[in-house]
Scaffold this motif. Structure first.
Motif, PDB file in Angstrom:
ATOM      1  N   THR A  19       0.837  -1.192   0.000  1.00 16.10           N
ATOM      2  CA  THR A  19       0.000   0.000   0.000  1.00 16.10           C
ATOM      3  C   THR A  19       0.873   1.242   0.000  1.00 16.10           C
ATOM      4  OG1 THR A  19      -1.731  -1.158   1.218  1.00 16.10           O
ATOM      5  CG2 THR A  19      -1.826   1.241   1.217  1.00 16.10           C
ATOM      6  N   PHE A  20       0.642   2.108  -0.971  1.00 16.69           N
ATOM      7  CA  PHE A  20       1.339   3.383  -1.060  1.00 16.69           C
ATOM      8  C   PHE A  20       0.384   4.461  -0.567  1.00 16.69           C
ATOM      9  CE2 PHE A  20       3.149   0.668  -4.280  1.00 16.69           C
ATOM     10  CZ  PHE A  20       4.511   0.843  -4.107  1.00 16.69           C
ATOM     11  N   ALA A  21       0.908   5.447   0.156  1.00 19.74           N
ATOM     12  CA  ALA A  21       0.069   6.535   0.650  1.00 19.74           C
ATOM     13  C   ALA A  21       0.838   7.847   0.552  1.00 19.74           C
ATOM     14  CB  ALA A  21      -0.325   6.285   2.102  1.00 19.74           C
ATOM     15  N   THR A  22       0.108   8.917   0.405  1.00 21.57           N
ATOM     16  CA  THR A  22       0.692  10.249   0.404  1.00 21.57           C
ATOM     17  C   THR A  22      -0.274  11.182   1.130  1.00 21.57           C
ATOM     18  OG1 THR A  22       1.723  11.939  -0.963  1.00 21.57           O
ATOM     19  CG2 THR A  22      -0.320  10.982  -1.799  1.00 21.57           C
ATOM     20  N   HIS A  23       0.186  12.336   1.479  1.00 17.32           N
ATOM     21  CA  HIS A  23      -0.662  13.301   2.177  1.00 17.32           C
ATOM     22  C   HIS A  23      -0.913  14.498   1.280  1.00 17.32           C
ATOM     23  CE1 HIS A  23      -0.623  11.455   6.177  1.00 17.32           C
ATOM     24  NE2 HIS A  23       0.594  11.070   5.858  1.00 17.32           N
ATOM     25  N   ALA A  24      -2.156  14.963   1.255  1.00 14.90           N
ATOM     26  CA  ALA A  24      -2.512  16.196   0.552  1.00 14.90           C
ATOM     27  C   ALA A  24      -2.532  17.299   1.603  1.00 14.90           C
ATOM     28  CB  ALA A  24      -3.873  16.056  -0.108  1.00 14.90           C
ATOM     29  N   ILE A  25      -1.517  18.168   1.562  1.00 15.71           N
ATOM     30  CA  ILE A  25      -1.366  19.229   2.556  1.00 15.71           C
ATOM     31  C   ILE A  25      -1.797  20.554   1.953  1.00 15.71           C
ATOM     32  CG2 ILE A  25       0.244  20.415   4.109  1.00 15.71           C
ATOM     33  CD1 ILE A  25      -0.067  17.447   4.745  1.00 15.71           C
ATOM     34  N   GLY A  26      -2.667  21.234   2.639  1.00 13.01           N
ATOM     35  CA  GLY A  26      -3.137  22.544   2.176  1.00 13.01           C
ATOM     36  C   GLY A  26      -2.639  23.638   3.097  1.00 13.01           C
ATOM     37  N   ALA A  27      -3.080  24.836   2.846  1.00 14.07           N
ATOM     38  CA  ALA A  27      -2.689  25.968   3.685  1.00 14.07           C
ATOM     39  C   ALA A  27      -3.576  25.987   4.916  1.00 14.07           C
ATOM     40  CB  ALA A  27      -2.851  27.262   2.892  1.00 14.07           C
ATOM     41  N   PRO A  59      -0.279   5.458  -9.253  1.00 14.83           N
ATOM     42  CA  PRO A  59      -0.981   6.689  -8.889  1.00 14.83           C
ATOM     43  C   PRO A  59      -2.035   6.389  -7.824  1.00 14.83           C
ATOM     44  CG  PRO A  59      -1.776   5.884 -10.982  1.00 14.83           C
ATOM     45  CD  PRO A  59      -0.598   5.015 -10.597  1.00 14.83           C
ATOM     46  N   VAL A  60      -2.343   7.372  -7.025  1.00 17.85           N
ATOM     47  CA  VAL A  60      -3.394   7.185  -6.021  1.00 17.85           C
ATOM     48  C   VAL A  60      -4.737   7.062  -6.725  1.00 17.85           C
ATOM     49  CG1 VAL A  60      -2.141   8.333  -4.191  1.00 17.85           C
ATOM     50  CG2 VAL A  60      -3.626   9.661  -5.667  1.00 17.85           C
ATOM     51  N   GLU A  61      -5.670   6.448  -6.044  1.00 20.00           N
ATOM     52  CA  GLU A  61      -6.996   6.213  -6.623  1.00 20.00           C
ATOM     53  C   GLU A  61      -7.719   7.531  -6.888  1.00 20.00           C
ATOM     54  OE1 GLU A  61      -7.778   3.226  -7.577  1.00 20.00           O
ATOM     55  OE2 GLU A  61      -6.034   2.355  -6.635  1.00 20.00           O
ATOM     56  N   GLU A  62      -8.580   7.542  -7.865  1.00 17.12           N
ATOM     57  CA  GLU A  62      -9.370   8.731  -8.198  1.00 17.12           C
ATOM     58  C   GLU A  62     -10.409   9.003  -7.117  1.00 17.12           C
ATOM     59  OE1 GLU A  62      -8.927  10.737 -10.848  1.00 17.12           O
ATOM     60  OE2 GLU A  62      -7.189   9.537 -11.373  1.00 17.12           O
ATOM     61  N   GLY A  63     -10.841  10.237  -7.015  1.00 21.95           N
ATOM     62  CA  GLY A  63     -11.944  10.586  -6.140  1.00 21.95           C
ATOM     63  C   GLY A  63     -11.585  10.872  -4.707  1.00 21.95           C
ATOM     64  N   TRP A  64     -10.325  11.094  -4.403  1.00 23.65           N
ATOM     65  CA  TRP A  64      -9.935  11.328  -3.011  1.00 23.65           C
ATOM     66  C   TRP A  64      -9.945  12.797  -2.636  1.00 23.65           C
ATOM     67  CZ3 TRP A  64      -5.888  14.547  -2.260  1.00 23.65           C
ATOM     68  CH2 TRP A  64      -5.023  14.745  -3.337  1.00 23.65           C
ATOM     69  N   ALA A  65      -9.872  13.700  -3.582  1.00 20.07           N
ATOM     70  CA  ALA A  65      -9.685  15.128  -3.304  1.00 20.07           C
ATOM     71  C   ALA A  65     -10.735  15.662  -2.328  1.00 20.07           C
ATOM     72  CB  ALA A  65      -9.724  15.939  -4.593  1.00 20.07           C
ATOM     73  N   GLY A  66     -10.258  16.267  -1.286  1.00 17.44           N
ATOM     74  CA  GLY A  66     -11.133  16.909  -0.315  1.00 17.44           C
ATOM     75  C   GLY A  66     -11.712  15.983   0.731  1.00 17.44           C
ATOM     76  N   SER A  67     -11.467  14.675   0.610  1.00 15.56           N
ATOM     77  CA  SER A  67     -11.992  13.772   1.635  1.00 15.56           C
ATOM     78  C   SER A  67     -10.962  13.565   2.719  1.00 15.56           C
ATOM     79  CB  SER A  67     -12.367  12.426   1.003  1.00 15.56           C
ATOM     80  OG  SER A  67     -11.227  11.801   0.462  1.00 15.56           O
TER      81      SER A  67
END
Length: 68
Positions: A19-27, A59-67
């Motif tokens: 399993t690969f994972a990454t973090h979506a970091i915002g301001a 690539p990470v799976e589609e549909g993750w943005a904002g969740s």
């Protein structure tokens, strides 16, 4: 990113899931999501052996943005 799989155990690796994972970091540094992607490893890998580098991380799976 190239990935090398190493089997440090005493028997051959014949199955599993990577399993690969990454973090979506915002301001301002808020962790919005941790998208993941799972794939089977390049088996078999003999005891004490390594296999790779093997392609690239998927690539990470589609549909993750904002969740979260």
């Amino acid at each position: 990113m190239a990935v090398t799989f190493r089997n440090s155990g005493g028997t051959a690796a014949r199955s599993g899931t990577v399993t690969f994972a990454t973090h979506a970091i915002g301001a301002p540094g808020v962790d919005w999501a941790t998208p993941t992607s799972a794939r089977p490893p390049p088996v078999p890998i003999a005891a004490g052996a390594a296999r790779g580098p093997v392609g690239t991380a998927p690539p990470v799976e589609e549909g993750w943005a904002g969740s979260a």
